[in-house]
Motif scaffolding. Sequence first.
Motif, PDB file in Angstrom:
ATOM      1  N   GLU A  95       0.864  -1.185   0.000  1.00  0.00           N
ATOM      2  CA  GLU A  95       0.000   0.000   0.000  1.00  0.00           C
ATOM      3  C   GLU A  95       0.904   1.241   0.000  1.00  0.00           C
ATOM      4  OE1 GLU A  95      -2.801  -0.423   3.317  1.00  0.00           O
ATOM      5  OE2 GLU A  95      -2.357  -2.547   3.145  1.00  0.00           O
TER       6      GLU A  95
ATOM      7  N   CYS B  16      -0.948  -3.360 -13.736  1.00  0.00           N
ATOM      8  CA  CYS B  16      -1.963  -4.380 -14.019  1.00  0.00           C
ATOM      9  C   CYS B  16      -1.995  -4.691 -15.510  1.00  0.00           C
ATOM     10  CB  CYS B  16      -3.334  -3.890 -13.551  1.00  0.00           C
ATOM     11  SG  CYS B  16      -3.412  -3.673 -11.764  1.00  0.00           S
TER      12      CYS B  16
ATOM     13  N   ASP C 126      -4.304   1.380  -7.705  1.00  0.00           N
ATOM     14  CA  ASP C 126      -4.797   2.662  -8.231  1.00  0.00           C
ATOM     15  C   ASP C 126      -4.613   3.830  -7.262  1.00  0.00           C
ATOM     16  OD1 ASP C 126      -5.569   1.915 -10.684  1.00  0.00           O
ATOM     17  OD2 ASP C 126      -7.694   1.587 -10.202  1.00  0.00           O
ATOM     18  N   LEU C 127      -4.251   3.556  -6.018  1.00  0.00           N
ATOM     19  CA  LEU C 127      -4.149   4.638  -5.023  1.00  0.00           C
ATOM     20  C   LEU C 127      -2.997   5.579  -5.374  1.00  0.00           C
ATOM     21  CD1 LEU C 127      -4.606   2.576  -1.725  1.00  0.00           C
ATOM     22  CD2 LEU C 127      -6.247   4.205  -2.700  1.00  0.00           C
TER      23      LEU C 127
ATOM     24  N   ALA D 269      -9.799  -7.722  -6.662  1.00  0.00           N
ATOM     25  CA  ALA D 269     -10.436  -6.396  -6.681  1.00  0.00           C
ATOM     26  C   ALA D 269      -9.742  -5.457  -5.690  1.00  0.00           C
ATOM     27  CB  ALA D 269     -11.921  -6.534  -6.343  1.00  0.00           C
ATOM     28  N   GLU D 270      -9.411  -5.959  -4.514  1.00  0.00           N
ATOM     29  CA  GLU D 270      -8.736  -5.133  -3.503  1.00  0.00           C
ATOM     30  C   GLU D 270      -7.309  -4.787  -3.958  1.00  0.00           C
ATOM     31  OE1 GLU D 270      -9.639  -3.449  -1.173  1.00  0.00           O
ATOM     32  OE2 GLU D 270      -8.061  -3.235   0.326  1.00  0.00           O
ATOM     33  N   TYR D 271      -6.637  -5.758  -4.557  1.00  0.00           N
ATOM     34  CA  TYR D 271      -5.291  -5.511  -5.112  1.00  0.00           C
ATOM     35  C   TYR D 271      -5.350  -4.392  -6.165  1.00  0.00           C
ATOM     36  CZ  TYR D 271      -2.057  -6.453  -9.046  1.00  0.00           C
ATOM     37  OH  TYR D 271      -1.199  -6.332 -10.113  1.00  0.00           O
ATOM     38  N   GLU D 272      -6.349  -4.453  -7.043  1.00  0.00           N
ATOM     39  CA  GLU D 272      -6.456  -3.430  -8.097  1.00  0.00           C
ATOM     40  C   GLU D 272      -6.771  -2.056  -7.493  1.00  0.00           C
ATOM     41  OE1 GLU D 272      -9.300  -5.236 -10.700  1.00  0.00           O
ATOM     42  OE2 GLU D 272      -7.738  -6.275 -11.845  1.00  0.00           O
ATOM     43  N   ARG D 273      -7.576  -2.052  -6.431  1.00  0.00           N
ATOM     44  CA  ARG D 273      -7.872  -0.786  -5.755  1.00  0.00           C
ATOM     45  C   ARG D 273      -6.582  -0.192  -5.171  1.00  0.00           C
ATOM     46  NH1 ARG D 273      -8.800   1.512  -1.052  1.00  0.00           N
ATOM     47  NH2 ARG D 273      -8.171  -0.316   0.126  1.00  0.00           N
ATOM     48  N   ILE D 274      -5.775  -1.029  -4.558  1.00  0.00           N
ATOM     49  CA  ILE D 274      -4.516  -0.551  -3.961  1.00  0.00           C
ATOM     50  C   ILE D 274      -3.570  -0.040  -5.058  1.00  0.00           C
ATOM     51  CG2 ILE D 274      -2.433  -1.295  -2.720  1.00  0.00           C
ATOM     52  CD1 ILE D 274      -4.307  -3.197  -1.109  1.00  0.00           C
TER      53      ILE D 274
END
Length: 439
Positions: free
Chosen positions: A48, A151, A387-388, A380-385
Motif C-alpha cells: 500500500e 496491471c 490505483d491509489l 479487486a482489492e489488489y487493483e484498488r490498492i
Amino acid sequence: MKTSVGIEALAIAVPRRYIELEDLARARGVDPEKFTIGLGCRRMAVAEPGEDSVALAATAARRLIKTSGLAPERIGMLIVGTETGVDHAKPIASHVQGLLGLPRAMRVYDTTHACYGGTAALHAACEWIASGAARGRAALVVCADIARYGCNTPGEPTQGAGAVALLVSDAPRLLAIDLGISGASSRDVYDFWRPHGRREALVDGHYSIECYLEALAGAYREWRALALAAGLIENGADALPSARLERVLYHVPFGKMARKAHAHLRRVDLEDMRGGRLDAAAEAAEAQAAAQSFARQVASSLRLCAEVGNIYTGSLYLGLAGVLDAEAAALAGRRIGLFSYGSGCCAEFFSGVVGAEAERAIRAARLAETLAARERIDVAEYERIMDLPPDRPLEEEPPPGGFRFAGVREGRRLYVAGPEAPADAARERRGGVAVGAGV
Ligand code: HMG
C-alpha cells in the motif's frame, strides 16, 4: 586485515497483504498453471502507499536491531540498496537513520544498480570491515524495493515488495563471505529500466532473461577460476565444479528463473569441460541430471521468494533467509554460491561458508511469524490498492515494531512509528516456515 567477514544476522519486512497468483490468473483469463508452473510463482506481496521503500527498510532494520540485540553504537555504516527510491537526492538510508535514532558518526548512503544495489552494498560493507577501516564496528545493509510493472502487463505476476536487513560484521554467524573470490559481469543494456517520474518499470522481458543468463555465465566463469585456484572447489572427473557447492542461490525475479539459471550454470560447466556443445545423448542425460541437481542445490532457497514475489535488491537475500531457515544446521560449515543480477546490467557470482551458529541466528529472525501475520486479499482489492495515489496513504496505524509513510508536507515525507513489538520470549517460534515449495 580481517579474514572472517560476512553476515551476522538478518531480518525481513513485508507488506501486510498479499494475493495468490492463482486468483490473479483467473481474473486475467490465464491458465493458473502458467503463473504457478510456467513462471514458478505462488504469492505476491501487495504494498500500500503507506508501505513505501523507506517504511519497509526502516521496519526491517528496526526488527534486525531488536532480534539480534545489536547495540546501535556498534554500527559504523548504513547502506540501503534500492532501485525504488523516494527522492532524487536524499537517500532512504538517511530516513532510516533518523527513524531509528541511530548515531551520527557513520557513513550513510544508498546504492543503486537495479537489483544489484544490495549486493554492491554488501560487498562495500565487507571490504570496509576487512580493510580495518571499520575499527571493529559493524555495518547495517538494507535491501528494500517495490517491484511494480502494473496491471495487465506480462510482468504483473512477477511483482512483489519487501526488505531484507543484514548485519555485516567480523562475527559472521550466518555466512562468512569468501573475500576476493568473486566474479563480475556487466554491460550497457536496456533490458529493464524506470524513467524518472514513472512508478512502473519498463521491461523487455524475454531479452532480460537472455541478459541475466549471459551475465551469469561471465560472472560464474570468473568466480570458478578464482575458486579453483584458491582450492575452494575441486575440478575432479566425478562432479562439475558447480556441483561442489552445497547450495546455489540466484536472484529470483520469478521462481522459474532460478531453474533456468541453474540449468545454464551446469551447461557452462559441461560445455567448458567438453570444449563444445552437448550431443543429443548428453542433452537427454543432462536434462535429468539438472532436475535432480536443482532439487538438491536450489529448491529450498525459493521457499520465501514464492511467498513474496520479486523484491529486487533483496531477492537474493530472501533466498538466503529461506535456505538457512530450512536447513541451517545441515549446512553449517558448508560452502554455498550466490548469484546477484541487476538489470542494466551488472552481475556478481560469489560464495561463502555457512556459520556453525547459523541455525540459532536464523531462528532469531522469526521469519515464519512475519509471513504468518499477513492477510490474503482478492484481486479487486489488489487493483484498488494499485490505483491509489502514492503520496496519499491510508490513515492506518503502523504495525507494532514497524513504520508507515504518512504523507508529504511542504515536499517533505513524513513517517510514523508503530509501538514496540511484543516481547521476544512470548513470540519465540518453533519449527520451520510453513510455506510452499516454490517451483
Ligand atoms: P510472458 O511472455 O507472458 O510469458 O512473460 P511466456 O509466454 O514466456 O511464458 C512463461 C513460461 O510459462 C514459459 O515457460 C511458458 O512455456 C510457460 P518457459 O518456456 O520460459 O520455460 N507457460 C505455461 N506453463 C504451464 N502451463 C501453461 C503455460 N503457459 C505458458 N498453461 C516474462 C514472462 C518473464 C517475460 C514476464 O513476466 C516479464 O516481463 N517479467 C519481468 C521481467 C523479468 O522478471 N525478467 C527476469 C530477468 S531480468 C531480472 O531478473 C532483473 C529484474 O529483477 C529487475 C532488476 O534487476 O531490478 C527484473
